[in-house]
Design an enzyme around this catalytic site. Structure first.
Site, PDB file in Angstrom:
ATOM      1  N   HIS A 100       0.767  -1.257   0.065  1.00  0.00           N
ATOM      2  CA  HIS A 100      -0.015  -0.243   0.178  1.00  0.00           C
ATOM      3  C   HIS A 100       1.000   1.298   0.029  1.00  0.00           C
ATOM      4  CE1 HIS A 100      -2.321  -3.141   2.325  1.00  0.00           C
ATOM      5  NE2 HIS A 100      -3.555  -2.348   1.860  1.00  0.00           N
ATOM      6  N   ASP A 103       2.289   2.035   3.351  1.00  0.00           N
ATOM      7  CA  ASP A 103       3.120   1.008   4.003  1.00  0.00           C
ATOM      8  C   ASP A 103       4.427   1.533   3.780  1.00  0.00           C
ATOM      9  OD1 ASP A 103       1.125  -0.456   4.528  1.00  0.00           O
ATOM     10  OD2 ASP A 103       1.319  -1.601   2.579  1.00  0.00           O
ATOM     11  N   GLU A 231     -10.320  -7.129  -4.108  1.00  0.00           N
ATOM     12  CA  GLU A 231     -10.125  -8.088  -3.355  1.00  0.00           C
ATOM     13  C   GLU A 231     -11.471  -8.219  -2.327  1.00  0.00           C
ATOM     14  OE1 GLU A 231      -7.368  -8.756   0.697  1.00  0.00           O
ATOM     15  OE2 GLU A 231      -6.475  -7.941  -0.993  1.00  0.00           O
ATOM     16  N   GLU A 267      -8.725 -13.812  -1.117  1.00  0.00           N
ATOM     17  CA  GLU A 267      -7.936 -14.129  -0.049  1.00  0.00           C
ATOM     18  C   GLU A 267      -8.558 -15.261   1.039  1.00  0.00           C
ATOM     19  OE1 GLU A 267      -6.972 -11.941   4.445  1.00  0.00           O
ATOM     20  OE2 GLU A 267      -6.443 -10.820   2.503  1.00  0.00           O
ATOM     21  N   HIS A 270     -10.455 -14.065   4.226  1.00  0.00           N
ATOM     22  CA  HIS A 270     -11.712 -13.163   3.638  1.00  0.00           C
ATOM     23  C   HIS A 270     -12.882 -14.108   3.235  1.00  0.00           C
ATOM     24  CE1 HIS A 270      -9.554  -9.489   2.853  1.00  0.00           C
ATOM     25  NE2 HIS A 270      -9.140  -9.806   3.874  1.00  0.00           N
ATOM     26  N   ASP A 295      -4.458 -13.758  -2.082  1.00  0.00           N
ATOM     27  CA  ASP A 295      -3.580 -13.435  -0.966  1.00  0.00           C
ATOM     28  C   ASP A 295      -3.573 -14.825   0.002  1.00  0.00           C
ATOM     29  OD1 ASP A 295      -3.210 -10.906  -1.699  1.00  0.00           O
ATOM     30  OD2 ASP A 295      -4.500 -10.022  -0.117  1.00  0.00           O
ATOM     31  N   ASP A 306     -10.449 -11.498  11.087  1.00  0.00           N
ATOM     32  CA  ASP A 306      -9.311 -11.796  10.059  1.00  0.00           C
ATOM     33  C   ASP A 306      -7.910 -11.873  10.728  1.00  0.00           C
ATOM     34  OD1 ASP A 306      -8.207 -12.099   7.646  1.00  0.00           O
ATOM     35  OD2 ASP A 306      -8.548  -9.928   7.109  1.00  0.00           O
ATOM     36  N   ASP A 308      -5.239 -13.493   9.736  1.00  0.00           N
ATOM     37  CA  ASP A 308      -4.202 -13.378   8.768  1.00  0.00           C
ATOM     38  C   ASP A 308      -2.951 -14.088   9.095  1.00  0.00           C
ATOM     39  OD1 ASP A 308      -5.398 -11.759   6.918  1.00  0.00           O
ATOM     40  OD2 ASP A 308      -4.464 -10.085   7.666  1.00  0.00           O
ATOM     41  N   ASP A 338      -0.310 -12.607   2.409  1.00  0.00           N
ATOM     42  CA  ASP A 338      -0.942 -11.541   3.159  1.00  0.00           C
ATOM     43  C   ASP A 338      -1.243 -12.091   4.632  1.00  0.00           C
ATOM     44  OD1 ASP A 338      -2.196  -9.426   4.137  1.00  0.00           O
ATOM     45  OD2 ASP A 338      -3.919  -9.324   2.905  1.00  0.00           O
TER      46      ASP A 338
END
Length: 439
Positions: A100, A103, A231, A267, A270, A295, A306, A308, A338
């Site tokens: 991003h 980031d 996404e 993802e 998700h 992802d 989430d 991750d 991710d």
């Protein structure tokens, strides 16, 4: 000066290796179904979790020890961080990375300063890409963290926020193109609503579509030919997000004449939040011609958010690779991690253990999936299950040669349906275990 002096370039040593800093299954040059593992996977490491994640949670501050980062939001710190990032990418033999805008570069006092910050860090990213050969899988704009996006970005009730978001995406597209990014992603974390009492859903959806068309038009104007990706995610941070799952996204894209410009970045976690398996989301996206990238992560089925986590489950990676192979691969997309190390895994070395485990899990999943496909056992079962559609009344239905009247006449003459056959779910689950055992 190296940030990871005790970590060599991670090499393939084979399944019997006990070296935690080696690949047991990921052999980049091994050929599976006519392509190398490297080309099947197109592994990518995310900038946000890996280099901006601190381990903070709602109950406590960050725990991550990152000696190269002084914790400031300065451009100089961001540039230093970028150099460290590429050391990790190259030592993991990861061919791609993703970011991003916020980031990689800090937000400034105003939009002009913010743009300048991104350009300054992009200078270092470009240098590092040329020096290492690591490429940008995709870029995207963070339009969910800053308080200005509290009501959304493209779906905000405030037209100025829409305008700001447009300016931010314009710049992110320019930098993505400059760095050779092969895709550009939209994730609408704030594009949705908390309560319909105060929401004009139709207007918000129209605005979102208009925003995407603007992105397509601007990309053409600057010669960016990368793939646009959406996404899906149903919730978090917003109660109801418009890009809730693959079906909702494909319907939206078709309704607003965007389906020729966009594919999906699916993802795992998700999909879980949407009440689907990763297999379901990948198969649906593939059937609709919308499978663009993934992802790679996993969630905790005992938790409702989430998480991750890094994927290490061979069943999950086998199912994922079965679908990717079934639909012809992921094109310019990739297997993008991710995923974030746990708050308790706070040392720099944990970043390597996490990614090695994920890359190995996907490599073994690819080998298992390829073995299943090579045997034909699963495909033959499915084909036989639908055999009544290959001839007779089934073939006529699929060809559009009959309607309800003909179906009635057919059944009046026949009297009743042929007996159904067992779905054999348990047999198939055990069969998949056989291939996991043998690879």
């Amino acid at each position: 000066m190296t940030a990871f002096p005790d970590v060599p370039v991670i090499q393939y040593e084979g399944p019997q290796s006990d070296n935690p800093l080696a690949f047991r299954w990921y052999n980049p040059d091994e050929v599976i179904e006519g392509k190398t593992m490297k080309d099947h996977m197109r592994f990518s490491i995310v900038y946000w979790h890996t280099f901006r994640g601190t381990g903070a949670d709602p109950f406590g501050p960050g725990t991550a020890v990152r000696p190269w980062d002084n914790g400031s939001e300065s451009v100089e710190n961001a540039q230093k961080r970028a150099v460290v990032a590429f050391e990790l990418f190259t030592k993991l033999q990861a061919p791609y990375y993703a970011w991003h805008d916020r980031d990689v570069a800090p937000e400034g006092a105003n939009l002009r300063e913010t743009h300048a910050n991104l350009d300054a860090v992009a200078d270092v990213l470009e240098e590092q890409q040329k020096a290492t050969g690591v490429k940008l899988l995709w870029g995207t704009a963070n339009m969910f963290s800053n308080p200005r996006f509290m009501h959304g970005a493209a779906t905000s009730c405030n037209a100025d926020v829409f305008a700001y978001a447009g300016a931010q995406v314009k710049k992110a597209l320019e930098v993505t193109k400059r760095l050779g990014g092969e895709n550009y992603v939209f994730w609408g974390g704030r594009e949705g609503y908390q309560n319909l009492y105060n929401t004009d859903m139709k207007r918000e959806l129209d605005h979102l579509a208009k925003f995407f068309h603007m992105a397509v038009d601007y990309a053409k104007s600057i010669g960016f030919d990368g793939q646009f990706l959406i996404e899906p995610k149903p919730k978090e941070p917003t109660k109801h997000q418009y890009d809730s799952d693959a079906a909702a996204c494909m319907n939206f894209l078709r309704a607003y004449d965007l389906d020729s410009h966009f594919k999906l970045n699916i993802e795992t976690n998700h999909a879980t939040l949407a009440g689907h398996t990763m297999m379901h989301e990948l198969d649906y996206a593939g059937i609709q011609g919308g499978l663009g990238s993934i992802d790679a992560n996993t969630g905790d089925l005992l938790l409702g958010w989430d998480t991750d986590q890094f994927p290490t489950d061979y069943y999950l990676t086998t199912q994922t690779m079965l679908m990717i192979l079934k639909h012809g691969g992921i094109g310019t997309g990739g297997v993008n991690f991710d995923a974030k190390v746990r708050r308790e895994s706070f040392e720099p070395i944990d970043l390597f253990h996490a990614h090695i485990g994920g890359m190995d899990a996907f490599a073994k999943g690819l080998k298992i999936a390829a073995a299943i496909r090579a045997s034909g056992e699963l495909a033959d079962f499915v084909k036989n299950r639908y055999s009544t559609w290959d001839s007779g009344i089934g073939a006529k239905i699929e060809a559009g040669e009959v309607g309800f009247a003909e179906l009635e006449a057919y059944m009046l003459e026949k009297g009743d349906v042929d007996a159904n056959q067992s779905g054999r779910q348990e047999y198939l689950e055990h069969m998949i275990n056989k291939y996991i055992d043998r690879v």
